[in-house]
Design a protein around this motif. Structure first.
Motif, PDB file in Angstrom:
ATOM      1  N   PHE A 174     -27.450 -53.466 187.866  1.00 52.19           N
ATOM      2  CA  PHE A 174     -27.233 -53.530 189.310  1.00 52.19           C
ATOM      3  C   PHE A 174     -26.534 -52.285 189.854  1.00 52.19           C
ATOM      4  O   PHE A 174     -26.943 -51.742 190.875  1.00 52.19           O
ATOM      5  CB  PHE A 174     -26.449 -54.789 189.681  1.00 52.19           C
ATOM      6  CG  PHE A 174     -27.205 -56.067 189.427  1.00 52.19           C
ATOM      7  CD1 PHE A 174     -28.539 -56.194 189.774  1.00 52.19           C
ATOM      8  CD2 PHE A 174     -26.579 -57.150 188.841  1.00 52.19           C
ATOM      9  CE1 PHE A 174     -29.245 -57.368 189.541  1.00 52.19           C
ATOM     10  CE2 PHE A 174     -27.267 -58.334 188.609  1.00 52.19           C
ATOM     11  CZ  PHE A 174     -28.602 -58.443 188.957  1.00 52.19           C
ATOM     12  N   SER A 175     -25.504 -51.818 189.188  1.00 48.73           N
ATOM     13  CA  SER A 175     -24.706 -50.727 189.747  1.00 48.73           C
ATOM     14  C   SER A 175     -25.310 -49.348 189.493  1.00 48.73           C
ATOM     15  O   SER A 175     -25.235 -48.477 190.360  1.00 48.73           O
ATOM     16  CB  SER A 175     -23.279 -50.776 189.202  1.00 48.73           C
ATOM     17  OG  SER A 175     -23.266 -50.502 187.816  1.00 48.73           O
ATOM     18  N   GLN A 176     -25.896 -49.128 188.327  1.00 39.40           N
ATOM     19  CA  GLN A 176     -26.419 -47.809 187.991  1.00 39.40           C
ATOM     20  C   GLN A 176     -27.924 -47.685 188.226  1.00 39.40           C
ATOM     21  O   GLN A 176     -28.386 -46.690 188.768  1.00 39.40           O
ATOM     22  CB  GLN A 176     -26.098 -47.474 186.528  1.00 39.40           C
ATOM     23  CG  GLN A 176     -24.609 -47.457 186.221  1.00 39.40           C
ATOM     24  CD  GLN A 176     -23.848 -46.479 187.079  1.00 39.40           C
ATOM     25  OE1 GLN A 176     -24.220 -45.320 187.187  1.00 39.40           O
ATOM     26  NE2 GLN A 176     -22.789 -46.942 187.726  1.00 39.40           N
ATOM     27  N   LEU A 177     -28.680 -48.687 187.798  1.00 37.01           N
ATOM     28  CA  LEU A 177     -30.136 -48.629 187.979  1.00 37.01           C
ATOM     29  C   LEU A 177     -30.553 -49.059 189.382  1.00 37.01           C
ATOM     30  O   LEU A 177     -31.672 -48.798 189.800  1.00 37.01           O
ATOM     31  CB  LEU A 177     -30.844 -49.496 186.935  1.00 37.01           C
ATOM     32  CG  LEU A 177     -30.606 -49.120 185.475  1.00 37.01           C
ATOM     33  CD1 LEU A 177     -31.344 -50.082 184.553  1.00 37.01           C
ATOM     34  CD2 LEU A 177     -31.019 -47.682 185.198  1.00 37.01           C
ATOM     35  N   LYS A 178     -29.657 -49.756 190.066  1.00 36.70           N
ATOM     36  CA  LYS A 178     -29.920 -50.255 191.423  1.00 36.70           C
ATOM     37  C   LYS A 178     -31.077 -51.256 191.449  1.00 36.70           C
ATOM     38  O   LYS A 178     -31.860 -51.312 192.386  1.00 36.70           O
ATOM     39  CB  LYS A 178     -30.192 -49.105 192.410  1.00 36.70           C
ATOM     40  CG  LYS A 178     -29.109 -48.059 192.454  1.00 36.70           C
ATOM     41  CD  LYS A 178     -27.801 -48.625 192.928  1.00 36.70           C
ATOM     42  CE  LYS A 178     -26.764 -47.514 193.075  1.00 36.70           C
ATOM     43  NZ  LYS A 178     -25.406 -48.019 193.079  1.00 36.70           N
ATOM     44  N   PHE A 179     -31.165 -52.067 190.404  1.00 37.90           N
ATOM     45  CA  PHE A 179     -32.193 -53.100 190.339  1.00 37.90           C
ATOM     46  C   PHE A 179     -31.762 -54.308 191.152  1.00 37.90           C
ATOM     47  O   PHE A 179     -30.591 -54.459 191.500  1.00 37.90           O
ATOM     48  CB  PHE A 179     -32.454 -53.486 188.883  1.00 37.90           C
ATOM     49  CG  PHE A 179     -33.434 -52.578 188.177  1.00 37.90           C
ATOM     50  CD1 PHE A 179     -33.705 -51.289 188.630  1.00 37.90           C
ATOM     51  CD2 PHE A 179     -34.097 -53.013 187.050  1.00 37.90           C
ATOM     52  CE1 PHE A 179     -34.611 -50.471 187.982  1.00 37.90           C
ATOM     53  CE2 PHE A 179     -35.008 -52.195 186.394  1.00 37.90           C
ATOM     54  CZ  PHE A 179     -35.264 -50.930 186.865  1.00 37.90           C
ATOM     55  N   ASN A 180     -32.727 -55.159 191.455  1.00 37.66           N
ATOM     56  CA  ASN A 180     -32.472 -56.348 192.250  1.00 37.66           C
ATOM     57  C   ASN A 180     -32.331 -57.603 191.395  1.00 37.66           C
ATOM     58  O   ASN A 180     -31.709 -58.570 191.827  1.00 37.66           O
ATOM     59  CB  ASN A 180     -33.605 -56.571 193.259  1.00 37.66           C
ATOM     60  CG  ASN A 180     -33.348 -57.764 194.133  1.00 37.66           C
ATOM     61  OD1 ASN A 180     -32.333 -57.839 194.813  1.00 37.66           O
ATOM     62  ND2 ASN A 180     -34.248 -58.739 194.105  1.00 37.66           N
ATOM     63  N   ARG A 181     -32.901 -57.593 190.200  1.00 37.79           N
ATOM     64  CA  ARG A 181     -32.961 -58.814 189.401  1.00 37.79           C
ATOM     65  C   ARG A 181     -32.797 -58.473 187.926  1.00 37.79           C
ATOM     66  O   ARG A 181     -33.308 -57.465 187.450  1.00 37.79           O
ATOM     67  CB  ARG A 181     -34.314 -59.486 189.634  1.00 37.79           C
ATOM     68  CG  ARG A 181     -34.598 -60.690 188.789  1.00 37.79           C
ATOM     69  CD  ARG A 181     -36.006 -61.246 189.118  1.00 37.79           C
ATOM     70  NE  ARG A 181     -36.415 -62.229 188.143  1.00 37.79           N
ATOM     71  CZ  ARG A 181     -36.000 -63.487 188.124  1.00 37.79           C
ATOM     72  NH1 ARG A 181     -35.154 -63.920 189.033  1.00 37.79           N
ATOM     73  NH2 ARG A 181     -36.424 -64.318 187.197  1.00 37.79           N
ATOM     74  N   VAL A 182     -32.102 -59.345 187.216  1.00 34.22           N
ATOM     75  CA  VAL A 182     -32.020 -59.266 185.765  1.00 34.22           C
ATOM     76  C   VAL A 182     -32.460 -60.619 185.222  1.00 34.22           C
ATOM     77  O   VAL A 182     -32.049 -61.664 185.738  1.00 34.22           O
ATOM     78  CB  VAL A 182     -30.590 -58.920 185.279  1.00 34.22           C
ATOM     79  CG1 VAL A 182     -30.529 -58.880 183.758  1.00 34.22           C
ATOM     80  CG2 VAL A 182     -30.135 -57.583 185.865  1.00 34.22           C
ATOM     81  N   GLU A 183     -33.310 -60.574 184.210  1.00 34.79           N
ATOM     82  CA  GLU A 183     -33.879 -61.797 183.656  1.00 34.79           C
ATOM     83  C   GLU A 183     -33.636 -61.868 182.152  1.00 34.79           C
ATOM     84  O   GLU A 183     -33.702 -60.857 181.454  1.00 34.79           O
ATOM     85  CB  GLU A 183     -35.378 -61.840 183.929  1.00 34.79           C
ATOM     86  CG  GLU A 183     -36.051 -63.105 183.467  1.00 34.79           C
ATOM     87  CD  GLU A 183     -37.514 -63.165 183.871  1.00 34.79           C
ATOM     88  OE1 GLU A 183     -38.356 -63.308 182.970  1.00 34.79           O
ATOM     89  OE2 GLU A 183     -37.803 -63.057 185.082  1.00 34.79           O
ATOM     90  N   ILE A 184     -33.361 -63.083 181.688  1.00 33.66           N
ATOM     91  CA  ILE A 184     -33.218 -63.373 180.262  1.00 33.66           C
ATOM     92  C   ILE A 184     -34.090 -64.575 179.949  1.00 33.66           C
ATOM     93  O   ILE A 184     -34.047 -65.577 180.670  1.00 33.66           O
ATOM     94  CB  ILE A 184     -31.756 -63.691 179.890  1.00 33.66           C
ATOM     95  CG1 ILE A 184     -30.871 -62.468 180.122  1.00 33.66           C
ATOM     96  CG2 ILE A 184     -31.657 -64.173 178.442  1.00 33.66           C
ATOM     97  CD1 ILE A 184     -29.383 -62.724 179.924  1.00 33.66           C
ATOM     98  N   ARG A 185     -34.856 -64.451 178.874  1.00 37.32           N
ATOM     99  CA  ARG A 185     -35.646 -65.581 178.382  1.00 37.32           C
ATOM    100  C   ARG A 185     -35.161 -65.946 176.986  1.00 37.32           C
ATOM    101  O   ARG A 185     -34.868 -65.067 176.178  1.00 37.32           O
ATOM    102  CB  ARG A 185     -37.133 -65.229 178.312  1.00 37.32           C
ATOM    103  CG  ARG A 185     -37.761 -65.032 179.668  1.00 37.32           C
ATOM    104  CD  ARG A 185     -39.226 -64.703 179.546  1.00 37.32           C
ATOM    105  NE  ARG A 185     -39.810 -64.565 180.866  1.00 37.32           N
ATOM    106  CZ  ARG A 185     -41.037 -64.947 181.170  1.00 37.32           C
ATOM    107  NH1 ARG A 185     -41.823 -65.463 180.247  1.00 37.32           N
ATOM    108  NH2 ARG A 185     -41.495 -64.796 182.390  1.00 37.32           N
ATOM    109  N   ALA A 186     -35.101 -67.245 176.728  1.00 37.20           N
ATOM    110  CA  ALA A 186     -34.696 -67.720 175.408  1.00 37.20           C
ATOM    111  C   ALA A 186     -35.448 -69.002 175.110  1.00 37.20           C
ATOM    112  O   ALA A 186     -35.769 -69.769 176.030  1.00 37.20           O
ATOM    113  CB  ALA A 186     -33.191 -67.971 175.366  1.00 37.20           C
ATOM    114  N   ALA A 187     -35.704 -69.237 173.833  1.00 37.27           N
ATOM    115  CA  ALA A 187     -36.347 -70.487 173.442  1.00 37.27           C
ATOM    116  C   ALA A 187     -35.508 -71.656 173.947  1.00 37.27           C
ATOM    117  O   ALA A 187     -34.269 -71.624 173.885  1.00 37.27           O
ATOM    118  CB  ALA A 187     -36.516 -70.559 171.926  1.00 37.27           C
TER     119      ALA A 187
END
Length: 185
Positions: free
Chosen positions: A121-134
């Protein structure tokens, strides 16, 4: 070379070919433990396999498509964490992680994922972070849950684990949610 400090004992560093032996040994020592939830263990049986993964990771980093790092804890490589994919068009970072069996239960990975999320969020300036797990992988799912990610749904039979399919729980957090919830974590 990319490095990201987590705290006084933990930092992330871009994976490099000189890490191959340590990463392979960690994989080999935790093979049965990791095999429960990671589909690539049977294809990682030689040091050369780990070197190939590292070369693939370096290429992904150089092309801004991924960012795989070693987790260094008290001067030892204890796992891998980073962004398996960086979607620059949609500003989404997909977090992936694993850690050797002997390093579980110390809160290392939660701290690492928190710092990676901040970085997205702070450096890449992305809007979303996603994690997938079983769905059944309660230890892995506990990390995004502790950090305030939202459970957004489940995809059925999305990953083949050696002799069966597993469903994945999908967790996401948005930049504006992370800023608001940050003081609660």
């Amino acid at each position: 070379m990319f490095t990201l400090k987590v705290n006084d004992e933990i930092y992330l560093r871009q994976i490099a070919l000189q890490d191959a032996e340590a990463v392979f040994q960690l994989t080999d020592q935790s093979r049965e433990y990791l095999r429960e939830w990671l589909p690539w263990l049977d294809q990682t049986t030689r040091l050369e396999d780990t070197k190939n993964y590292i070369e693939f990771s370096i290429e992904g980093f150089d092309n801004h498509k991924s960012m795989n790092n070693v987790i260094v804890y008290k001067d030892n490589i204890v796992g891998i964490a980073g962004f398996n994919e960086l979607d620059w068009t949609n500003k989404i970072a997909y977090v992936g992680y694993w850690m050797g069996e002997g390093y579980q239960g110390h809160g290392i990975m939660t701290k690492v994922v928190e710092v990676l999320t901040d970085y997205a969020f702070s450096q890449l300036k992305f809007n979303r972070v996603e994690i997938r797990a079983a769905v059944e992988n309660k230890k892995s799912r506990a990390i995004p849950e502790r950090l305030g990610y939202k459970l957004e749904g489940c995809v059925r039979q999305v990953e083949w684990l050696y002799d069966h399919y597993v469903d994945h729980a999908i967790y996401g957090v948005l930049a504006n949610e992370w800023k608001k919830d940050k003081n609660k974590i």
